[in-house]
Motif scaffolding. Sequence first.
Motif, PDB file in Angstrom:
ATOM      1  N   ILE A   1      41.749 -18.494  47.582  1.00 15.73           N
ATOM      2  CA  ILE A   1      40.361 -18.922  47.400  1.00 15.73           C
ATOM      3  C   ILE A   1      40.327 -20.284  46.691  1.00 15.73           C
ATOM      4  O   ILE A   1      39.652 -21.204  47.121  1.00 15.73           O
ATOM      5  N   LEU A   2      41.078 -20.393  45.588  1.00 16.32           N
ATOM      6  CA  LEU A   2      41.208 -21.675  44.885  1.00 16.32           C
ATOM      7  C   LEU A   2      42.573 -22.281  45.172  1.00 16.32           C
ATOM      8  O   LEU A   2      43.572 -21.568  45.261  1.00 16.32           O
ATOM      9  N   LYS A   3      42.619 -23.597  45.274  1.00 19.82           N
ATOM     10  CA  LYS A   3      43.891 -24.282  45.542  1.00 19.82           C
ATOM     11  C   LYS A   3      44.580 -24.743  44.247  1.00 19.82           C
ATOM     12  O   LYS A   3      45.752 -25.098  44.274  1.00 19.82           O
TER      13      LYS A   3
ATOM     14  N   GLU B   1      31.203 -21.878  40.624  1.00 17.65           N
ATOM     15  CA  GLU B   1      31.191 -23.310  40.978  1.00 17.65           C
ATOM     16  C   GLU B   1      32.521 -23.719  41.605  1.00 17.65           C
ATOM     17  O   GLU B   1      32.552 -24.452  42.594  1.00 17.65           O
ATOM     18  N   GLU B   2      33.619 -23.232  41.022  1.00 11.30           N
ATOM     19  CA  GLU B   2      34.942 -23.559  41.565  1.00 11.30           C
ATOM     20  C   GLU B   2      35.118 -22.991  42.977  1.00 11.30           C
ATOM     21  O   GLU B   2      35.637 -23.662  43.873  1.00 11.30           O
ATOM     22  N   ILE B   3      34.648 -21.756  43.158  1.00 12.72           N
ATOM     23  CA  ILE B   3      34.738 -21.123  44.481  1.00 12.72           C
ATOM     24  C   ILE B   3      33.923 -21.917  45.500  1.00 12.72           C
ATOM     25  O   ILE B   3      34.392 -22.206  46.604  1.00 12.72           O
ATOM     26  N   LYS B   4      32.729 -22.320  45.105  1.00 14.96           N
ATOM     27  CA  LYS B   4      31.854 -23.085  46.001  1.00 14.96           C
ATOM     28  C   LYS B   4      32.484 -24.434  46.372  1.00 14.96           C
ATOM     29  O   LYS B   4      32.395 -24.880  47.523  1.00 14.96           O
ATOM     30  N   SER B   5      33.120 -25.082  45.398  1.00 17.88           N
ATOM     31  CA  SER B   5      33.752 -26.384  45.646  1.00 17.88           C
ATOM     32  C   SER B   5      34.978 -26.273  46.547  1.00 17.88           C
ATOM     33  O   SER B   5      35.224 -27.141  47.381  1.00 17.88           O
ATOM     34  N   CYS B   6      35.746 -25.197  46.359  1.00 16.68           N
ATOM     35  CA  CYS B   6      37.064 -25.102  46.986  1.00 16.68           C
ATOM     36  C   CYS B   6      37.095 -24.402  48.343  1.00 16.68           C
ATOM     37  O   CYS B   6      37.937 -24.715  49.184  1.00 16.68           O
ATOM     38  N   THR B   7      36.192 -23.459  48.566  1.00 20.17           N
ATOM     39  CA  THR B   7      36.302 -22.646  49.783  1.00 20.17           C
ATOM     40  C   THR B   7      36.039 -23.377  51.114  1.00 20.17           C
ATOM     41  O   THR B   7      36.489 -22.882  52.146  1.00 20.17           O
ATOM     42  N   PRO B   8      35.378 -24.554  51.133  1.00 20.24           N
ATOM     43  CA  PRO B   8      35.323 -25.269  52.414  1.00 20.24           C
ATOM     44  C   PRO B   8      36.723 -25.544  52.987  1.00 20.24           C
ATOM     45  O   PRO B   8      36.907 -25.552  54.205  1.00 20.24           O
TER      46      PRO B   8
ATOM     47  N   GLY C   1      42.523  -8.528  46.741  1.00 17.88           N
ATOM     48  CA  GLY C   1      41.730  -8.471  45.511  1.00 17.88           C
ATOM     49  C   GLY C   1      40.242  -8.704  45.734  1.00 17.88           C
ATOM     50  O   GLY C   1      39.788  -9.022  46.837  1.00 17.88           O
ATOM     51  N   ASN C   2      39.479  -8.551  44.661  1.00 16.33           N
ATOM     52  CA  ASN C   2      38.016  -8.602  44.728  1.00 16.33           C
ATOM     53  C   ASN C   2      37.445  -9.959  45.111  1.00 16.33           C
ATOM     54  O   ASN C   2      36.487 -10.035  45.873  1.00 16.33           O
ATOM     55  N   PHE C   3      38.019 -11.038  44.572  1.00 14.85           N
ATOM     56  CA  PHE C   3      37.446 -12.366  44.834  1.00 14.85           C
ATOM     57  C   PHE C   3      37.574 -12.747  46.306  1.00 14.85           C
ATOM     58  O   PHE C   3      36.627 -13.230  46.922  1.00 14.85           O
ATOM     59  N   ALA C   4      38.754 -12.502  46.870  1.00 12.19           N
ATOM     60  CA  ALA C   4      38.977 -12.809  48.291  1.00 12.19           C
ATOM     61  C   ALA C   4      38.102 -11.910  49.170  1.00 12.19           C
ATOM     62  O   ALA C   4      37.497 -12.366  50.142  1.00 12.19           O
ATOM     63  N   THR C   5      38.026 -10.629  48.805  1.00  6.32           N
ATOM     64  CA  THR C   5      37.228  -9.672  49.582  1.00  6.32           C
ATOM     65  C   THR C   5      35.755 -10.075  49.568  1.00  6.32           C
ATOM     66  O   THR C   5      35.098 -10.115  50.610  1.00  6.32           O
ATOM     67  N   ASP C   6      35.252 -10.398  48.403  1.00  6.26           N
ATOM     68  CA  ASP C   6      33.856 -10.791  48.249  1.00  6.26           C
ATOM     69  C   ASP C   6      33.537 -12.012  49.122  1.00  6.26           C
ATOM     70  O   ASP C   6      32.558 -12.026  49.870  1.00  6.26           O
ATOM     71  N   PHE C   7      34.392 -13.020  49.048  1.00  6.43           N
ATOM     72  CA  PHE C   7      34.134 -14.250  49.804  1.00  6.43           C
ATOM     73  C   PHE C   7      34.190 -14.013  51.309  1.00  6.43           C
ATOM     74  O   PHE C   7      33.293 -14.419  52.051  1.00  6.43           O
ATOM     75  N   ILE C   8      35.231 -13.336  51.773  1.00  8.34           N
ATOM     76  CA  ILE C   8      35.428 -13.132  53.212  1.00  8.34           C
ATOM     77  C   ILE C   8      34.368 -12.197  53.805  1.00  8.34           C
ATOM     78  O   ILE C   8      33.838 -12.449  54.888  1.00  8.34           O
ATOM     79  N   MET C   9      34.039 -11.138  53.089  1.00 11.73           N
ATOM     80  CA  MET C   9      33.017 -10.200  53.594  1.00 11.73           C
ATOM     81  C   MET C   9      31.651 -10.906  53.708  1.00 11.73           C
ATOM     82  O   MET C   9      30.903 -10.670  54.656  1.00 11.73           O
ATOM     83  N   ASN C  10      31.347 -11.772  52.772  1.00  7.39           N
ATOM     84  CA  ASN C  10      30.106 -12.541  52.846  1.00  7.39           C
ATOM     85  C   ASN C  10      30.150 -13.552  53.988  1.00  7.39           C
ATOM     86  O   ASN C  10      29.186 -13.707  54.726  1.00  7.39           O
TER      87      ASN C  10
END
Length: 200
Positions: free
Chosen positions: A85-87, A99-106, A124-133
């Motif tokens: 999710i973050l680089k 904010e970091e997720i929003k900046s990095c996920t493009p 994990g939860n962060f990856a699941t949350d982002f991908i499911m959305n």
Amino acid sequence: MNKQEEVKTITQEIQNCKKCALHKTRINPVIGEGSYNAKIMFIGEAPGFNEDKQGKPFVGQAGKILDELLNSANLKREEIYIANILKCRPLQNRNPTKEEIKSCTPYLNKQIEIIKPKIICCLGNFATDFIMNKFDLKDKLQGISRIHGEIFNASTLNGVTKIIPLYHPAVATYNSNMLKVLKKDFEILRYNLNKLNDSL
């Protein structure tokens, strides 16, 4: 532009990225690694200490567990693609901020677009949350302890992509009993990959 050139472009963008403050404290951005033609893409949370040092994903303790899990599913790192999710590493391995997720996920979205995986494993939860959305599966979203190992079908321009939420391998570094749970979930992954290969 072929996949290699597209990856090269995104790599340069990430190396020069200053969208959030994490670029100031990183040693190396961790762009991703593996086959550009991978059928399976694994998405983790963010680089840790060892990843930041080497510029590669999952090279620390959690990486050793991931290798063991891949092995149990007859998979090799060269056959899959691993991204985060973050680089860049958040200091003290804290959770990523919104904010970091929003900046990095493009960047991650672009990687998914290039690789076109048939199966996405969210670690994990962060990856699941982002991908499911991202894939309009928000209504199915629950904590990882409830939906790990389940398979969700997402309609994409490239056909159906299977989304499989999994526990992050790091959980097994704190609780060795979790390794059994992870191995069981990786059996589900292997079964679905075999089905996919049979249909091709």
